[in-house]
Design a protein around this motif. Sequence first.
Motif, PDB file in Angstrom:
ATOM      1  N   THR A  64     -74.989 -64.000 -48.577  1.00 12.88           N
ATOM      2  CA  THR A  64     -73.918 -63.022 -48.778  1.00 12.88           C
ATOM      3  C   THR A  64     -74.431 -61.623 -48.513  1.00 12.88           C
ATOM      4  N   ASP A  65     -73.860 -61.008 -47.485  1.00 12.17           N
ATOM      5  CA  ASP A  65     -74.161 -59.602 -47.172  1.00 12.17           C
ATOM      6  C   ASP A  65     -73.065 -58.757 -47.803  1.00 12.17           C
ATOM      7  N   LEU A  66     -73.431 -57.591 -48.346  1.00 11.93           N
ATOM      8  CA  LEU A  66     -72.454 -56.787 -49.072  1.00 11.93           C
ATOM      9  C   LEU A  66     -71.428 -56.123 -48.153  1.00 11.93           C
ATOM     10  N   VAL A  67     -71.669 -56.138 -46.856  1.00  9.32           N
ATOM     11  CA  VAL A  67     -70.687 -55.608 -45.912  1.00  9.32           C
ATOM     12  C   VAL A  67     -69.925 -56.749 -45.250  1.00  9.32           C
ATOM     13  N   GLU A  80     -77.300 -53.250 -38.478  1.00 11.94           N
ATOM     14  CA  GLU A  80     -76.949 -54.643 -38.187  1.00 11.94           C
ATOM     15  C   GLU A  80     -77.895 -55.295 -37.183  1.00 11.94           C
ATOM     16  N   GLU A  81     -78.685 -54.482 -36.443  1.00 11.40           N
ATOM     17  CA  GLU A  81     -79.641 -55.074 -35.508  1.00 11.40           C
ATOM     18  C   GLU A  81     -80.698 -55.918 -36.220  1.00 11.40           C
ATOM     19  N   TRP A  82     -80.847 -55.700 -37.553  1.00 12.29           N
ATOM     20  CA  TRP A  82     -81.825 -56.480 -38.324  1.00 12.29           C
ATOM     21  C   TRP A  82     -81.269 -57.835 -38.757  1.00 12.29           C
ATOM     22  N   LEU A  83     -79.988 -58.106 -38.522  1.00 13.07           N
ATOM     23  CA  LEU A  83     -79.415 -59.393 -38.932  1.00 13.07           C
ATOM     24  C   LEU A  83     -80.136 -60.570 -38.283  1.00 13.07           C
ATOM     25  N   ALA A  84     -80.606 -60.365 -37.053  1.00 12.52           N
ATOM     26  CA  ALA A  84     -81.277 -61.458 -36.330  1.00 12.52           C
ATOM     27  C   ALA A  84     -82.548 -61.911 -37.042  1.00 12.52           C
ATOM     28  N   THR A  85     -83.181 -60.990 -37.783  1.00  7.61           N
ATOM     29  CA  THR A  85     -84.433 -61.343 -38.462  1.00  7.61           C
ATOM     30  C   THR A  85     -84.214 -61.756 -39.915  1.00  7.61           C
ATOM     31  N   LEU A  86     -82.976 -61.688 -40.371  1.00  6.95           N
ATOM     32  CA  LEU A  86     -82.700 -62.005 -41.770  1.00  6.95           C
ATOM     33  C   LEU A  86     -83.162 -63.415 -42.180  1.00  6.95           C
ATOM     34  N   PRO A  87     -82.981 -64.451 -41.326  1.00  4.72           N
ATOM     35  CA  PRO A  87     -83.481 -65.778 -41.725  1.00  4.72           C
ATOM     36  C   PRO A  87     -84.983 -65.788 -42.028  1.00  4.72           C
ATOM     37  N   ILE A  88     -85.758 -64.958 -41.330  1.00  3.15           N
ATOM     38  CA  ILE A  88     -87.191 -64.854 -41.615  1.00  3.15           C
ATOM     39  C   ILE A  88     -87.400 -64.322 -43.023  1.00  3.15           C
ATOM     40  N   HIS A  89     -86.650 -63.288 -43.369  1.00  2.00           N
ATOM     41  CA  HIS A  89     -86.846 -62.639 -44.663  1.00  2.00           C
ATOM     42  C   HIS A  89     -86.362 -63.523 -45.810  1.00  2.00           C
ATOM     43  N   ILE A  90     -85.276 -64.244 -45.573  1.00  4.55           N
ATOM     44  CA  ILE A  90     -84.810 -65.212 -46.576  1.00  4.55           C
ATOM     45  C   ILE A  90     -85.913 -66.228 -46.847  1.00  4.55           C
ATOM     46  N   GLN A  91     -86.527 -66.696 -45.776  1.00  7.84           N
ATOM     47  CA  GLN A  91     -87.572 -67.714 -45.895  1.00  7.84           C
ATOM     48  C   GLN A  91     -88.822 -67.162 -46.611  1.00  7.84           C
ATOM     49  N   LEU A  92     -89.201 -65.942 -46.283  1.00  6.06           N
ATOM     50  CA  LEU A  92     -90.394 -65.350 -46.899  1.00  6.06           C
ATOM     51  C   LEU A  92     -90.190 -65.106 -48.389  1.00  6.06           C
ATOM     52  N   PHE A  93     -89.023 -64.591 -48.776  1.00  7.61           N
ATOM     53  CA  PHE A  93     -88.766 -64.412 -50.204  1.00  7.61           C
ATOM     54  C   PHE A  93     -88.819 -65.754 -50.928  1.00  7.61           C
ATOM     55  N   GLY A  94     -88.267 -66.787 -50.290  1.00  4.78           N
ATOM     56  CA  GLY A  94     -88.321 -68.108 -50.898  1.00  4.78           C
ATOM     57  C   GLY A  94     -89.738 -68.622 -51.037  1.00  4.78           C
ATOM     58  N   ALA A  95     -90.547 -68.426 -50.006  1.00  7.65           N
ATOM     59  CA  ALA A  95     -91.934 -68.889 -50.042  1.00  7.65           C
ATOM     60  C   ALA A  95     -92.733 -68.166 -51.119  1.00  7.65           C
ATOM     61  N   MET A  96     -92.408 -66.882 -51.340  1.00 14.72           N
ATOM     62  CA  MET A  96     -93.119 -66.113 -52.358  1.00 14.72           C
ATOM     63  C   MET A  96     -92.594 -66.409 -53.766  1.00 14.72           C
ATOM     64  N   TRP A 106     -89.729 -65.245 -54.989  1.00 10.49           N
ATOM     65  CA  TRP A 106     -89.153 -64.003 -55.509  1.00 10.49           C
ATOM     66  C   TRP A 106     -87.652 -63.947 -55.258  1.00 10.49           C
ATOM     67  N   LYS A 107     -86.956 -63.215 -56.123  1.00 10.30           N
ATOM     68  CA  LYS A 107     -85.532 -62.964 -55.941  1.00 10.30           C
ATOM     69  C   LYS A 107     -85.346 -61.945 -54.810  1.00 10.30           C
ATOM     70  N   MET A 108     -84.423 -62.234 -53.922  1.00 10.79           N
ATOM     71  CA  MET A 108     -84.146 -61.306 -52.828  1.00 10.79           C
ATOM     72  C   MET A 108     -83.335 -60.114 -53.323  1.00 10.79           C
ATOM     73  N   PRO A 109     -83.572 -58.944 -52.738  1.00  9.78           N
ATOM     74  CA  PRO A 109     -82.632 -57.843 -52.982  1.00  9.78           C
ATOM     75  C   PRO A 109     -81.320 -58.144 -52.269  1.00  9.78           C
ATOM     76  N   LYS A 110     -80.302 -57.405 -52.587  1.00  6.60           N
ATOM     77  CA  LYS A 110     -79.047 -57.531 -51.858  1.00  6.60           C
ATOM     78  C   LYS A 110     -79.177 -56.719 -50.566  1.00  6.60           C
ATOM     79  N   TYR A 111     -78.596 -57.230 -49.498  1.00  9.48           N
ATOM     80  CA  TYR A 111     -78.686 -56.559 -48.202  1.00  9.48           C
ATOM     81  C   TYR A 111     -77.344 -55.954 -47.813  1.00  9.48           C
ATOM     82  N   VAL A 112     -77.423 -54.750 -47.234  1.00 11.31           N
ATOM     83  CA  VAL A 112     -76.249 -54.019 -46.757  1.00 11.31           C
ATOM     84  C   VAL A 112     -76.512 -53.686 -45.293  1.00 11.31           C
TER      85      VAL A 112
END
Length: 551
Positions: free
Chosen positions: A208-211, A255-271, A273-279
């Motif tokens: 869920t993206d806040l925008v 929004e150009e960072w949306l393409a890399t969001l799956p990487i960041h979701i995965q890294l937070f999960g691997a660590m 940690w709770k993800m921050p909310k993304y806008v």
Amino acid sequence: MDYNALADLLFPGLDEEAAIAKIEADYPPRSLPEGAKVTRMAPSPTGFMHLGNLFGAIADERLAHQSGGVFYLRIEDTDQKREVPGAVETILKVFSDYELPFDEGATADGDNGAYGPYRQRQREGIYRAYAKRLVRQGKAYPCFCTEEELAAIREKQAAEKANFGYYGSWAVHRDTPLSEVESRVAAGEPFVLRFRSEGDPGRRTKFTDLVRGTMELPENDQDVVLLKSDGIPTYHFAHVVDDHLMGTTHVVRGEEWLATLPIHIQLFGAMGWKMPKYVHTAQLMKLENGNKRKLSKRKDPELALDFYQRQGYCVAAVKEYLMTLLNSNFEDWRLANPDAPLDKFPFNTKKMGVSGALFDIEKLGDVSKNVISRMSAAEVADRLTAWAREYDPDFCALLERDPAYTEAILSIGRGGKKPRKDIAVWSGAKEYLSFFFDELFTCDGAYPENVSAADAKRILDEYAAIYDPADDSGVWFDRIKALAERLGYAANMKDYKQNPSAYRGSVADVSMVLRVAVTGRQNSPDMYEIMRLLGRERVLRRLGSAAENLN
């Protein structure tokens, strides 16, 4: 694979669990009110600050401060090749100029706040500790590929029409035996540390993206680099670690960072940690030949923030205009609250647009005129003089020669329900105010076409004989009307409209002759106020000079 042995081989002498325990103790959860947001501005020190930086920073600042939270500055300087000397000072100056105060973060000569260091290159030990933990857990591994080997992989992928990247069977060092890793490390071969992705792009994950609301994204399968060969982290790894430790609750980025969001979701999960909310904000677009395109550093000077400073766009106007792009209900709010400060607007991510935000510099000019028209004369004088001091010293000298005179000029037509809106940018004020200064005065205006040169000269000569600066505005205009009637011009516009052929023209024509002679133009503020400020001597001198030029 013995991951414990691998971890100790790659990071000898580092007790990562003890280091992490100390790190976590040094970065306790923030003590903030319920619902308070923690946001960050995290630019790279490249020396180029652009409109997109400010666009996101306004959202960052509003989310934090209207919730009683924290807005901080982090310098993401992991790419030394792109770093420019003095860039941090440039970043700080830009945000100071645009009145976006940081509560904590990097400063020109260090840090301000308890969650630093706020420069990523100074946090190398922190990243190494967490990187070693990932290796020990079997979630990261060393890759010894050279640039040539990576290029060869890419060529082969192109030939086979496979997806580009380092993943799956293309990840050639993913399962390198420990004995080979030992020999390569012993030989001094450089390596990067890669994340061992277990993702499958055929699977989808909800986010869920806040925008943009709820989205389904393909899982990441790329074994992205976590640490480069010099031990410095990539953006992917560093921002995950830092946002966790610094307690970031909301990440605002393009929004150009949306393409890399799956990487960041995965890294937070691997660590773990709770993800921050993304806008993810919409990209700033420009209309060209009827089509939208992204604002370009190469093509569009208005992308650079220093463009607005050089041109003299009012800071408040730039921020106000960007808020119209950030929140769809801002313009209605401004109409209902014309005098309210910007920070009283209830910023809301739900009112942010999903598609590209169309940047229109002409509309910015209109917003700027409105903003400046609401300022006091003293405030306009201060801001205009400050701009001229840096960008037009000669004009500044004129403004500062008699500050009371400057403020009186800027008071004309200011206030009331319909204030004049003559100034859009400080760089345009010089031309607008030029006739108030003899050094800048030129007569470029044309007299009305229906007024002959002989008539114009008579108007100027006879008005000079009757002009009295002691008159109030009513008497002043009565004299002009009487002069008009004496010379065969209608003193009353209603009479002229009813029977124009009975007159040589109207009182408006007579007034225009005087306006052109005194100001050098056909359009100017209230003539009575202008003459009062210029004073008898200058008014008579200009009337005489204009009459002489008609000989």
